[in-house]
Design an enzyme around this catalytic site. Structure first.
Site, PDB file in Angstrom:
ATOM      1  N   HIS A   1      30.261   1.955  17.377  1.00 30.31           N
ATOM      2  CA  HIS A   1      30.869   2.217  16.062  1.00 30.31           C
ATOM      3  C   HIS A   1      31.703   1.005  15.605  1.00 30.31           C
ATOM      4  O   HIS A   1      31.508   0.469  14.510  1.00 30.31           O
ATOM      5  CB  HIS A   1      31.747   3.472  16.154  1.00 30.31           C
ATOM      6  CG  HIS A   1      32.455   3.820  14.881  1.00 30.31           C
ATOM      7  ND1 HIS A   1      31.985   4.762  13.993  1.00 30.31           N
ATOM      8  CD2 HIS A   1      33.603   3.343  14.334  1.00 30.31           C
ATOM      9  CE1 HIS A   1      32.813   4.850  12.962  1.00 30.31           C
ATOM     10  NE2 HIS A   1      33.807   3.999  13.155  1.00 30.31           N
ATOM     11  N   GLU A   2      32.612   0.583  16.469  1.00 27.51           N
ATOM     12  CA  GLU A   2      33.496  -0.529  16.070  1.00 27.51           C
ATOM     13  C   GLU A   2      32.695  -1.811  15.887  1.00 27.51           C
ATOM     14  O   GLU A   2      32.998  -2.626  15.020  1.00 27.51           O
ATOM     15  CB  GLU A   2      34.623  -0.709  17.080  1.00 27.51           C
ATOM     16  CG  GLU A   2      35.556   0.510  17.238  1.00 27.51           C
ATOM     17  CD  GLU A   2      36.187   0.996  15.946  1.00 27.51           C
ATOM     18  OE1 GLU A   2      36.395   0.180  15.032  1.00 27.51           O
ATOM     19  OE2 GLU A   2      36.449   2.226  15.838  1.00 27.51           O
TER      20      GLU A   2
ATOM     21  N   HIS B   1      31.482  -2.118  12.407  1.00 27.65           N
ATOM     22  CA  HIS B   1      32.510  -2.702  11.531  1.00 27.65           C
ATOM     23  C   HIS B   1      32.592  -4.212  11.734  1.00 27.65           C
ATOM     24  O   HIS B   1      32.696  -4.984  10.782  1.00 27.65           O
ATOM     25  CB  HIS B   1      33.887  -2.108  11.871  1.00 27.65           C
ATOM     26  CG  HIS B   1      34.103  -0.702  11.368  1.00 27.65           C
ATOM     27  ND1 HIS B   1      34.042  -0.375  10.034  1.00 27.65           N
ATOM     28  CD2 HIS B   1      34.419   0.451  12.024  1.00 27.65           C
ATOM     29  CE1 HIS B   1      34.303   0.939   9.880  1.00 27.65           C
ATOM     30  NE2 HIS B   1      34.531   1.457  11.079  1.00 27.65           N
TER      31      HIS B   1
ATOM     32  N   GLU C   1      32.635   1.840   6.516  1.00 27.56           N
ATOM     33  CA  GLU C   1      32.257   2.944   7.403  1.00 27.56           C
ATOM     34  C   GLU C   1      30.738   3.094   7.487  1.00 27.56           C
ATOM     35  O   GLU C   1      30.204   3.498   8.529  1.00 27.56           O
ATOM     36  CB  GLU C   1      32.910   4.238   6.893  1.00 27.56           C
ATOM     37  CG  GLU C   1      32.934   5.372   7.879  1.00 27.56           C
ATOM     38  CD  GLU C   1      33.849   5.157   9.089  1.00 27.56           C
ATOM     39  OE1 GLU C   1      34.677   4.209   9.078  1.00 27.56           O
ATOM     40  OE2 GLU C   1      33.714   5.922  10.052  1.00 27.56           O
TER      41      GLU C   1
END
Lengths: 508, 508
Positions: free
Chosen positions: B271-272, B275, B301
């Site tokens: 997830h990170e 980003h 996001e």
């Protein structure tokens, strides 16, 4: 504002707020530096340089702001209301001293010098890689010119190096240091020669293979036992060990591990911890003010050298810690006696590299640099003749001649990333002060050595907090030494220490 | 200044210098935050808070400075000289937009709100520990008042939440989001109900004991293979995973490991990284400008969710990576089939905690919060009635009722450390955008899924750079979605994705 200094006037409160902002911007810049040296990804370097320069510029603007000047002018006239050396009087005095020095130098010069230093550092890195002084010579010539220009912004000094020394070792001058150093050199050279004539101890126990992580674990354990507060600090690895702080409650050190040399991490960690204990020991009411700094570079160095050498290379210290070390590295050390280990970590050698030097020869390395710096600044030595002058002095003082500039004049970063002058005296000052302070602790606490041999460092730490650390820079180095030891700084305690310890070690 | 934006006038150069200074001060503040969350010793917290507040204050002063306003007024009149969406036109537009918004809000208010947020955060921490909403209720009431005051500084909006949404999801309004969300909810609830009626997959393979360091090593390997550039980033551990950047060349992520749950570190890291890839992919000429930011929170996001869910929870992804994972954890996974593992990481469950929710139910969690925020802001719901309203919505939308406020209204930090309003819509916007973008990639690259199954992520990464990352915020979210996908944002791609994937997984 979290400081608890009690202001007796709004102006004092204003000053406190102002200087804490300066402190905090420099603290942020220091974190950017710490991160660059420890965890920053390699490509981050360009933006990081830009960001550090910006923060320093903002702090410098705040430090030379006319409004601060007016505030200080007002407060100076009220300074008599406060007891000498009280937190209030010291704050006004030190803030004013910093302001007066900062405004002497045009900000145009600060920016110009800053740009040049980056250039010079790059050239030095290339020169060192190619082992060729000529690559950096023109940059170093420029550094010398700029250093001389910097000194010219200050007036009323006897020697051109004095304003440079004043920046880092307040109250010291060439006139006070030269006789001290020359006497020290005269006494040290024959001691070194006598030791060199003795058979060298066996140091092979230190040059085995020691697992990196095991070494780090051992140093962390050691630091904890010595009194370093890990809730207000931490240890990481970096290429060159250093200490930095962002507040009294966040004082960090770094160390460097070599798997083929057990002493590297061990003594780097203890050395930096000595610096860190100083800053962790500042009185809490100094937080965020310019008083939350070491009294001088020399006094700071005295704390690192006291722990590294007078404590960390003592027989008592290893009597306690050597069994722990053997337990950590049984394969390498189980059959090595305490005595053999103790002699190995105190091996005296006439060598080429300052940072690897033992405590007996170390000051000779420093004084070579100090003298050469003065000659360069005075104009009696040209930069192009520096390598030969360096080599000649190594031959005369240490009996060894560098086979290359990389092992000679290019070894230290200092001149190539800062100015020429006032870069090295603090190391010898630190050594002298460390011995004189340790002497005073021994007199105050007759059980000190027994305590150390039992792993109890609390009384030593307490004495240092009470007599040195807590004051920050509320006292000048000279004031502090007299206050803590009852005497002016002298070379006698250091020489006594060296003579006492090494006559036993070497039968001289 | 290292940006390579070519200024066509001195004013543009001045603007560039000015905004880069603002950028760099915020970057320094971000490093202070990163350090606090990763390595800072515990006691450092007080000084660190003071230092972060100071840097933000200095940046805010620079951002609202009259001289910047004059410069921008001048440049706006020249903006027509530049092609629309060129780096120059975008810089002027975005810098001006940021300036115009910043100057609406009195700095007295900024300081007041900032102080209150610290209070409210402290009260929330206590309330959560004691499982007692009443402790934080008065603080949250104050937060609501302050949020309403904040909104009042902006004029010309239809809904009080619009200026709050505008801050993070530029161009979005309550009027556009409400119908989108309400339609989505109508479609999702029956899907969730249908799945809930099916037998749950066996997830026991994920809840064994997995060594912390082994997990970290696996995620580092994984990120490397997915295309995260470790020469311009790094991964560390923190309590709450996050992404931060100090320049295009230093974009860092953190993750969180649970030894009893393999999915925690795995999907946090992916997830990170989503980003981080966004920020590593900005065009280099945007460095140091306000254009080097995500187009909006929602678009940001979308990048994390695309990698975490559409890629990271796909069968193709695990077809490639599961053998590596089995090799890392043979004891735990050797006997678990790919299919069992794939079903386990896609388990759908009507649960209480948003951050643990699967991709089907996640948006229901978000929309509960979005609706409650609007009711609070409109004044139709009182803060004291919030816990009951929360619980009632969980019961109606998800069929579960929180047994305590800790597992209910106190679970998320957002309202308690920031404002109320515009805190959650970005998550659902991100999910919708991620599906629409992924749909576009699939159309552009028919071999995408095969490539993923072969461990080749280069073409996906390239498409995202070319169509999303490189632009930073040169396009608004709506412009960007249309440009990248050829259509306005809609819920259809997300629903198609969910229906397609979960009808297979659950036989519905």
């Amino acid at each position: 504002m979290i400081s608890t200094l009690t202001p007796t006037s709004d102006r004092l409160q204003q000053l406190q707020t102002w200087v804490t902002e300066i402190h905090d911007i420099y603290a942020a810049a220091a974190l950017l530096y710490w991160d660059r040296a420890t965890y920053m990804p390699s490509q981050g370097v360009a933006a990081r340089g830009r960001q550090m320069a910006l923060l320093r510029q903002i702090a410098h603007q705040k430090m030379t702001d006319d409004r601060l000047g007016e505030l200080l002018a007002n407060l100076r006239s009220q300074a008599g209301d406060f007891a000498p050396h009280s937190a209030e009087a010291s704050l006004i005095e030190v803030a004013d001293r910093n302001y007066q020095r900062a405004v002497q130098v045009p900000s145009e010069f600060v920016a110009r010098f800053s740009r040049h230093r980056t250039d010079c550092y790059d050239a030095w890195a290339r020169a060192k890689e190619d082992d060729n002084f000529a690559i950096v010579q023109p940059k170093l010539e420029k550094t010398l010119e700029l250093t001389q220009e910097y000194a010219s912004y200050f007036s009323g000094y006897d020697h051109i190096a004095d304003p440079l020394i004043e920046d880092v070792d307040y109250g010291m001058t060439v006139a006070t240091l030269r006789p001290l150093f020359s006497q020290l050199r005269q006494e040290l050279v024959p001691i070194v020669e006598a030791i060199a004539a003795c058979p060298a101890p066996d140091t092979s126990c230190l040059q085995q293979t020691f697992d990196r992580q095991q070494q780090l674990d051992f140093t962390l354990d050691l630091l904890q036992q010595l009194g370093y507060d890990f809730s207000r600090g931490r240890q990481d690895e970096s290429l060159h060990p250093f200490t930095t702080s962002f507040s009294i409650d966040d004082v960090r050190i770094t160390t460097r591990v070599r798997e083929d040399d057990l002493t590297e991490a061990l003594f780097s960690s203890i050395h930096e911890m000595g610096h860190a204990l100083y800053e962790q020991g500042f009185d809490r009411q100094l937080e965020g003010t310019p008083l939350a700094e070491g009294s001088s570079s020399g006094v700071h160095e005295s704390q690192s050298r006291l722990w590294e050498n007078l404590v960390g290379r003592s027989h008592q210290f290893w009597k306690y810690f050597y069994p722990q070390l053997q337990q950590k590295f049984p394969q390498q050390l189980a059959d090595v006696s305490l005595d053999t280990f103790y002699r190995a970590v105190n091996n005296v050698e006439r060598s080429l590299i300052r940072t690897d030097a033992d405590e007996v020869t170390y000051n000779l390395h420093v004084m070579i640099r100090f003298d050469l710096e003065l000659e360069l600044l005075e104009g009696s030595l040209a930069v192009r003749d520096l390598p030969e002058a360096w080599n000649a002095r190594y031959e005369s003082d240490l009996g060894v001649r560098p086979p290359s500039d990389r092992l000679g004049v290019l070894q230290d970063i200092h001149w190539y990333t800062s100015n020429i002058g006032a870069m090295f005296q603090c190391y010898t000052l630190g050594n002298l002060m460390s011995a004189q302070l340790y002497d005073a602790v021994l007199k105050a606490d007759p059980n000190l050595l027994e305590n150390i041999a039992a792993g109890n460092f609390a009384s030593l730490h307490r004495w240092l907090i009470d007599n040195v650390h807590q004051f920050g820079c509320r006292y000048t180095p000279s004031e502090l030494i007299v206050k803590a030891t009852g005497a002016e700084l002298s070379i006698a305690p250091f020489l006594n220490y060296i003579r006492g310890k090494y006559s036993q070690l070497y039968d001289i």
